[in-house]
Design a protein around this motif. Structure first.
Motif, PDB file in Angstrom:
ATOM      1  N   ARG A  51     -43.416   0.160 -58.030  1.00  0.00           N
ATOM      2  CA  ARG A  51     -44.658  -0.625 -58.081  1.00  0.00           C
ATOM      3  C   ARG A  51     -45.597  -0.044 -59.134  1.00  0.00           C
ATOM      4  N   LEU A  52     -45.916  -0.829 -60.176  1.00  0.00           N
ATOM      5  CA  LEU A  52     -46.845  -0.388 -61.218  1.00  0.00           C
ATOM      6  C   LEU A  52     -48.269  -0.493 -60.674  1.00  0.00           C
ATOM      7  N   VAL A  53     -48.921   0.662 -60.490  1.00  0.00           N
ATOM      8  CA  VAL A  53     -50.267   0.653 -59.905  1.00  0.00           C
ATOM      9  C   VAL A  53     -51.360   1.021 -60.903  1.00  0.00           C
ATOM     10  N   ARG A  54     -50.971   1.540 -62.062  1.00  0.00           N
ATOM     11  CA  ARG A  54     -51.951   1.841 -63.106  1.00  0.00           C
ATOM     12  C   ARG A  54     -51.236   2.046 -64.425  1.00  0.00           C
ATOM     13  N   PHE A  55     -51.885   1.626 -65.507  1.00  0.00           N
ATOM     14  CA  PHE A  55     -51.368   1.956 -66.831  1.00  0.00           C
ATOM     15  C   PHE A  55     -52.543   2.036 -67.795  1.00  0.00           C
ATOM     16  N   GLU A  56     -52.366   2.851 -68.816  1.00  0.00           N
ATOM     17  CA  GLU A  56     -53.372   3.035 -69.859  1.00  0.00           C
ATOM     18  C   GLU A  56     -52.678   2.931 -71.202  1.00  0.00           C
ATOM     19  N   MET A  57     -53.143   2.014 -72.039  1.00  0.00           N
ATOM     20  CA  MET A  57     -52.639   1.918 -73.402  1.00  0.00           C
ATOM     21  C   MET A  57     -53.407   2.923 -74.260  1.00  0.00           C
ATOM     22  N   LEU A  58     -52.699   3.627 -75.127  1.00  0.00           N
ATOM     23  CA  LEU A  58     -53.329   4.603 -75.995  1.00  0.00           C
ATOM     24  C   LEU A  58     -52.990   4.310 -77.453  1.00  0.00           C
ATOM     25  N   GLY A  59     -53.710   4.934 -78.352  1.00  0.00           N
ATOM     26  CA  GLY A  59     -53.571   4.632 -79.768  1.00  0.00           C
ATOM     27  C   GLY A  59     -52.315   5.151 -80.421  1.00  0.00           C
ATOM     28  N   ASP A  60     -51.783   6.269 -79.923  1.00  0.00           N
ATOM     29  CA  ASP A  60     -50.577   6.848 -80.514  1.00  0.00           C
ATOM     30  C   ASP A  60     -49.819   7.630 -79.450  1.00  0.00           C
ATOM     31  N   MET A  61     -48.563   7.909 -79.733  1.00  0.00           N
ATOM     32  CA  MET A  61     -47.710   8.566 -78.747  1.00  0.00           C
ATOM     33  C   MET A  61     -48.166   9.993 -78.454  1.00  0.00           C
ATOM     34  N   ILE A  80     -54.796   9.600 -56.857  1.00  0.00           N
ATOM     35  CA  ILE A  80     -55.101   8.462 -55.975  1.00  0.00           C
ATOM     36  C   ILE A  80     -56.457   7.869 -56.337  1.00  0.00           C
ATOM     37  N   ASN A  81     -57.444   8.711 -56.579  1.00  0.00           N
ATOM     38  CA  ASN A  81     -58.769   8.214 -56.985  1.00  0.00           C
ATOM     39  C   ASN A  81     -58.693   7.456 -58.306  1.00  0.00           C
ATOM     40  N   LEU A  82     -57.873   7.934 -59.242  1.00  0.00           N
ATOM     41  CA  LEU A  82     -57.697   7.255 -60.523  1.00  0.00           C
ATOM     42  C   LEU A  82     -57.098   5.864 -60.305  1.00  0.00           C
ATOM     43  N   ILE A  83     -56.066   5.782 -59.498  1.00  0.00           N
ATOM     44  CA  ILE A  83     -55.446   4.484 -59.187  1.00  0.00           C
ATOM     45  C   ILE A  83     -56.467   3.553 -58.549  1.00  0.00           C
ATOM     46  N   GLU A  84     -57.152   4.060 -57.527  1.00  0.00           N
ATOM     47  CA  GLU A  84     -58.063   3.206 -56.764  1.00  0.00           C
ATOM     48  C   GLU A  84     -59.336   2.844 -57.517  1.00  0.00           C
ATOM     49  N   SER A  85     -59.633   3.537 -58.607  1.00  0.00           N
ATOM     50  CA  SER A  85     -60.824   3.201 -59.395  1.00  0.00           C
ATOM     51  C   SER A  85     -60.698   1.813 -60.021  1.00  0.00           C
TER      52      SER A  85
END
Length: 104
Positions: A51-61, A80-85
């Protein structure tokens, strides 16, 4: 057609408050497909962490890898706090990206 690479850090969960997996990829949809079809043996297939619960796109690898390492070193409660934010209901975000829902 060549797909543009988009460095991304992602968090998968087996269920709300379940087993977590943090990864990095340049092609999120492809990587999710690999996880969900057990093409990547290991932690995610062993514990059904799809289950994908969070993702962050970034500028470079380089930035994506640094962010992945940072999050992996956090306490579980911080993760958990990061996900739930942004995803308080632990919704599978992959559905909004075009993947089918996970059958429970």
């Amino acid at each position: 057609m060549r797909q543009e690479k988009q460095p991304c850090v992602y968090i998968l969960a087996s269920q709300p408050y379940g087993t977590l997996y943090i990864g990095v990829t340049s092609n999120l949809i492809q990587r999710l497909y690999q996880h969900r079809n057990n093409q990547m043996p290991g932690h995610t297939s062993k514990y059904a962490v799809y289950r994908l619960v969070r993702f962050e796109m970034l500028g470079d690898m380089t930035s994506a890898i640094a962010r992945e390492k940072q999050i992996k070193n956090w306490h579980r409660s911080w993760k958990i706090n990061l996900i739930e934010s942004e995803n308080s209901q632990w919704v599978d975000l992959a559905v909004n990206l075009g993947l089918p829902p996970i059958s429970d």
